[in-house]
Design a protein around this motif. Structure first.
Motif, PDB file in Angstrom:
ATOM      1  N   ASP A  74       0.811  -1.227   0.000  1.00 55.51           N
ATOM      2  CA  ASP A  74       0.000   0.000   0.000  1.00 55.51           C
ATOM      3  C   ASP A  74       0.840   1.272   0.000  1.00 55.51           C
ATOM      4  OD1 ASP A  74      -2.406  -1.354  -0.124  1.00 55.51           O
ATOM      5  OD2 ASP A  74      -2.758  -1.303   2.038  1.00 55.51           O
ATOM      6  N   PRO A  75       1.918   1.347   0.810  1.00 52.91           N
ATOM      7  CA  PRO A  75       2.704   2.594   0.821  1.00 52.91           C
ATOM      8  C   PRO A  75       3.332   2.931  -0.528  1.00 52.91           C
ATOM      9  CG  PRO A  75       3.205   1.264   2.762  1.00 52.91           C
ATOM     10  CD  PRO A  75       2.394   0.398   1.843  1.00 52.91           C
ATOM     11  N   HIS A  76       3.562   1.932  -1.369  1.00 57.26           N
ATOM     12  CA  HIS A  76       4.199   2.182  -2.664  1.00 57.26           C
ATOM     13  C   HIS A  76       3.293   2.963  -3.605  1.00 57.26           C
ATOM     14  CE1 HIS A  76       6.381  -1.909  -1.848  1.00 57.26           C
ATOM     15  NE2 HIS A  76       6.729  -0.970  -0.998  1.00 57.26           N
ATOM     16  N   PHE A  77       1.978   2.955  -3.335  1.00 58.59           N
ATOM     17  CA  PHE A  77       1.025   3.565  -4.266  1.00 58.59           C
ATOM     18  C   PHE A  77       0.226   4.697  -3.632  1.00 58.59           C
ATOM     19  CE2 PHE A  77       1.914  -0.704  -5.706  1.00 58.59           C
ATOM     20  CZ  PHE A  77       2.184  -0.516  -7.058  1.00 58.59           C
ATOM     21  N   LYS A  78       0.673   5.139  -2.452  1.00 65.09           N
ATOM     22  CA  LYS A  78      -0.029   6.226  -1.781  1.00 65.09           C
ATOM     23  C   LYS A  78      -0.041   7.479  -2.650  1.00 65.09           C
ATOM     24  CE  LYS A  78      -0.111   8.829   2.543  1.00 65.09           C
ATOM     25  NZ  LYS A  78       0.548   9.068   3.853  1.00 65.09           N
ATOM     26  N   ASP A  79      -1.239   8.046  -2.849  1.00 68.76           N
ATOM     27  CA  ASP A  79      -1.439   9.273  -3.641  1.00 68.76           C
ATOM     28  C   ASP A  79      -1.005   9.123  -5.099  1.00 68.76           C
ATOM     29  OD1 ASP A  79      -2.344  10.600  -1.313  1.00 68.76           O
ATOM     30  OD2 ASP A  79      -0.278  11.098  -0.749  1.00 68.76           O
ATOM     31  N   SER A  80      -0.906   7.884  -5.587  1.00 76.01           N
ATOM     32  CA  SER A  80      -0.473   7.680  -6.977  1.00 76.01           C
ATOM     33  C   SER A  80      -1.641   7.617  -7.954  1.00 76.01           C
ATOM     34  CB  SER A  80       0.323   6.378  -7.080  1.00 76.01           C
ATOM     35  OG  SER A  80      -0.542   5.257  -6.922  1.00 76.01           O
ATOM     36  N   GLY A  81      -2.851   7.398  -7.436  1.00 78.14           N
ATOM     37  CA  GLY A  81      -3.993   7.216  -8.324  1.00 78.14           C
ATOM     38  C   GLY A  81      -4.132   5.795  -8.823  1.00 78.14           C
ATOM     39  N   ILE A  82      -3.221   4.913  -8.404  1.00 79.78           N
ATOM     40  CA  ILE A  82      -3.255   3.505  -8.816  1.00 79.78           C
ATOM     41  C   ILE A  82      -3.748   2.646  -7.659  1.00 79.78           C
ATOM     42  CG2 ILE A  82      -1.842   1.487  -9.424  1.00 79.78           C
ATOM     43  CD1 ILE A  82      -0.118   3.293 -11.064  1.00 79.78           C
ATOM     44  N   SER A  83      -4.732   1.820  -7.930  1.00 78.97           N
ATOM     45  CA  SER A  83      -5.193   0.849  -6.936  1.00 78.97           C
ATOM     46  C   SER A  83      -4.502  -0.474  -7.215  1.00 78.97           C
ATOM     47  CB  SER A  83      -6.714   0.669  -7.004  1.00 78.97           C
ATOM     48  OG  SER A  83      -7.111  -0.421  -6.180  1.00 78.97           O
ATOM     49  N   PHE A  84      -3.414  -0.727  -6.490  1.00 75.86           N
ATOM     50  CA  PHE A  84      -2.722  -1.992  -6.699  1.00 75.86           C
ATOM     51  C   PHE A  84      -3.556  -3.151  -6.179  1.00 75.86           C
ATOM     52  CE2 PHE A  84       0.667  -5.174  -5.876  1.00 75.86           C
ATOM     53  CZ  PHE A  84       1.131  -5.268  -7.179  1.00 75.86           C
ATOM     54  N   ARG A  85      -4.421  -2.895  -5.202  1.00 76.19           N
ATOM     55  CA  ARG A  85      -5.344  -3.937  -4.750  1.00 76.19           C
ATOM     56  C   ARG A  85      -6.304  -4.303  -5.878  1.00 76.19           C
ATOM     57  NH1 ARG A  85      -6.112  -4.670   1.073  1.00 76.19           N
ATOM     58  NH2 ARG A  85      -4.394  -3.628   2.144  1.00 76.19           N
ATOM     59  N   GLY A  86      -6.755  -3.302  -6.636  1.00 75.40           N
ATOM     60  CA  GLY A  86      -7.617  -3.571  -7.786  1.00 75.40           C
ATOM     61  C   GLY A  86      -6.896  -4.363  -8.863  1.00 75.40           C
ATOM     62  N   VAL A  87      -5.635  -3.980  -9.117  1.00 76.74           N
ATOM     63  CA  VAL A  87      -4.818  -4.716 -10.086  1.00 76.74           C
ATOM     64  C   VAL A  87      -4.681  -6.169  -9.653  1.00 76.74           C
ATOM     65  CG1 VAL A  87      -2.486  -4.957 -11.043  1.00 76.74           C
ATOM     66  CG2 VAL A  87      -3.544  -2.693 -10.878  1.00 76.74           C
ATOM     67  N   SER A  88      -4.382  -6.382  -8.381  1.00 78.34           N
ATOM     68  CA  SER A  88      -4.188  -7.733  -7.856  1.00 78.34           C
ATOM     69  C   SER A  88      -5.476  -8.541  -7.918  1.00 78.34           C
ATOM     70  CB  SER A  88      -3.679  -7.669  -6.410  1.00 78.34           C
ATOM     71  OG  SER A  88      -2.446  -6.978  -6.347  1.00 78.34           O
ATOM     72  N   ALA A  89      -6.600  -7.908  -7.573  1.00 73.23           N
ATOM     73  CA  ALA A  89      -7.887  -8.605  -7.608  1.00 73.23           C
ATOM     74  C   ALA A  89      -8.226  -9.072  -9.016  1.00 73.23           C
ATOM     75  CB  ALA A  89      -8.993  -7.688  -7.076  1.00 73.23           C
ATOM     76  N   LEU A  90      -7.990  -8.225  -9.993  1.00 66.37           N
ATOM     77  CA  LEU A  90      -8.266  -8.595 -11.384  1.00 66.37           C
ATOM     78  C   LEU A  90      -7.346  -9.715 -11.850  1.00 66.37           C
ATOM     79  CD1 LEU A  90      -8.872  -5.078 -12.954  1.00 66.37           C
ATOM     80  CD2 LEU A  90     -10.555  -6.907 -12.714  1.00 66.37           C
ATOM     81  N   LEU A  91      -6.085  -9.666 -11.451  1.00 68.32           N
ATOM     82  CA  LEU A  91      -5.150 -10.714 -11.865  1.00 68.32           C
ATOM     83  C   LEU A  91      -5.502 -12.054 -11.230  1.00 68.32           C
ATOM     84  CD1 LEU A  91      -1.722  -8.839 -11.811  1.00 68.32           C
ATOM     85  CD2 LEU A  91      -2.895  -9.769 -13.807  1.00 68.32           C
ATOM     86  N   VAL A  92      -5.775 -12.066  -9.932  1.00 73.30           N
ATOM     87  CA  VAL A  92      -6.100 -13.322  -9.246  1.00 73.30           C
ATOM     88  C   VAL A  92      -7.374 -13.929  -9.807  1.00 73.30           C
ATOM     89  CG1 VAL A  92      -6.791 -14.343  -7.047  1.00 73.30           C
ATOM     90  CG2 VAL A  92      -4.885 -12.740  -7.114  1.00 73.30           C
ATOM     91  N   SER A  93      -8.437 -13.119  -9.916  1.00 69.70           N
ATOM     92  CA  SER A  93      -9.704 -13.654 -10.427  1.00 69.70           C
ATOM     93  C   SER A  93      -9.596 -14.000 -11.907  1.00 69.70           C
ATOM     94  CB  SER A  93     -10.836 -12.644 -10.203  1.00 69.70           C
ATOM     95  OG  SER A  93     -10.544 -11.390 -10.801  1.00 69.70           O
ATOM     96  N   GLY A  94      -8.799 -13.234 -12.652  1.00 73.23           N
ATOM     97  CA  GLY A  94      -8.597 -13.546 -14.064  1.00 73.23           C
ATOM     98  C   GLY A  94      -7.892 -14.876 -14.263  1.00 73.23           C
ATOM     99  N   ILE A  95      -6.934 -15.168 -13.400  1.00 71.69           N
ATOM    100  CA  ILE A  95      -6.241 -16.458 -13.460  1.00 71.69           C
ATOM    101  C   ILE A  95      -7.229 -17.594 -13.253  1.00 71.69           C
ATOM    102  CG2 ILE A  95      -4.644 -17.949 -12.173  1.00 71.69           C
ATOM    103  CD1 ILE A  95      -2.883 -15.395 -11.804  1.00 71.69           C
TER     104      ILE A  95
END
Length: 217
Positions: free
Chosen positions: A146-167
């Motif tokens: 989470d700290p890597h993407f603070k105030d970046s506008g990127i939801s890395f949790r969203g990216v991860s959720a899409l990748l896991v469910s996509g797999i």
């Protein structure tokens, strides 16, 4: 000469292994609904009393099997190993490797494919509990990123959720219907290789986007 205690311990472990293997075979053949104490004991070729003796009951046996086999649940006792994930460069490498292995693991494990299908179509307290544990593990892992993407506008949790469910969807679609998605056939080695490369690319893009200033709040 082997002691009686060692013989008893070895026999116990062999019986437990037979029972766990029987659970996996039944899940693969008939799904979660096919499980039951009598059916598991018959498949393993052992007295059903041993299920109660070694595991407590049938649900505990099934839970032991899932905890042993599920890819994400294996991380439950290993969270301290991911301290390096606090460094962005290491995090990018570790997360990429974890998701690449998840794809390969899930593609090869027929019983886990059937179990995920059961999770999508059935309701039970055991399956709900397993889903919650898996979700908590993922959330704990992502707290480190989470700290890597603070105030970046990127939801890395969203990216991860899409990748896991996509797999999960990619593998289930390919295994059940033998179909392709976007022209990719992951039943072919070339298709699987392309997915693995793309997983790494997506994680790389997510980490590089803030550095390049390509995101918007």
């Amino acid at each position: 000469m082997e002691s009686k205690d060692n013989v008893r311990h070895r026999n116990k472990e062999q019986t437990k292994r037979k029972l766990l293997q029987a659970v996996g075979e039944i899940i693969t053949e008939k799904g979660y609904s096919g499980l039951g104490v009598n059916k598991i004991a018959n498949k393993a070729g052992v007295d059903k009393k041993l299920i109660y003796r070694y595991f407590g009951d049938g649900n505990a046996l099934v839970e032991a099997y899932i905890l042993e086999k599920d890819y994400w649940l294996r991380f439950a006792g290993k969270m301290q190993e991911f301290n390096d994930i606090q460094t962005p460069d290491r995090a990018r490498e570790i997360i990429s490797a974890i998701l690449e292995r998840q794809f390969t693991f899930f593609y090869e494990e027929k019983d886990m494919q059937r179990l995920i299908l059961e999770e999508l179509t059935s309701k039970s307290s055991l399956i709900a509990s397993i889903c919650n544990i898996r979700g908590n593990i993922g959330a704990s892992l992502l707290k480190l990123t989470d700290p890597h993407f603070k105030d970046s506008g990127i939801s890395f949790r969203g990216v991860s959720a899409l990748l896991v469910s996509g797999i999960y969807y990619l593998v289930l679609q390919a295994k059940i219907n033998g179909g392709t998605i976007c022209g990719l056939d992951i039943n072919a080695p070339s298709g699987r290789e392309e997915i693995v490369r793309t997983i790494r690319h997506i994680i790389q893009w997510a980490y590089e986007a803030p550095e390049k200033g390509t995101t918007k709040n």
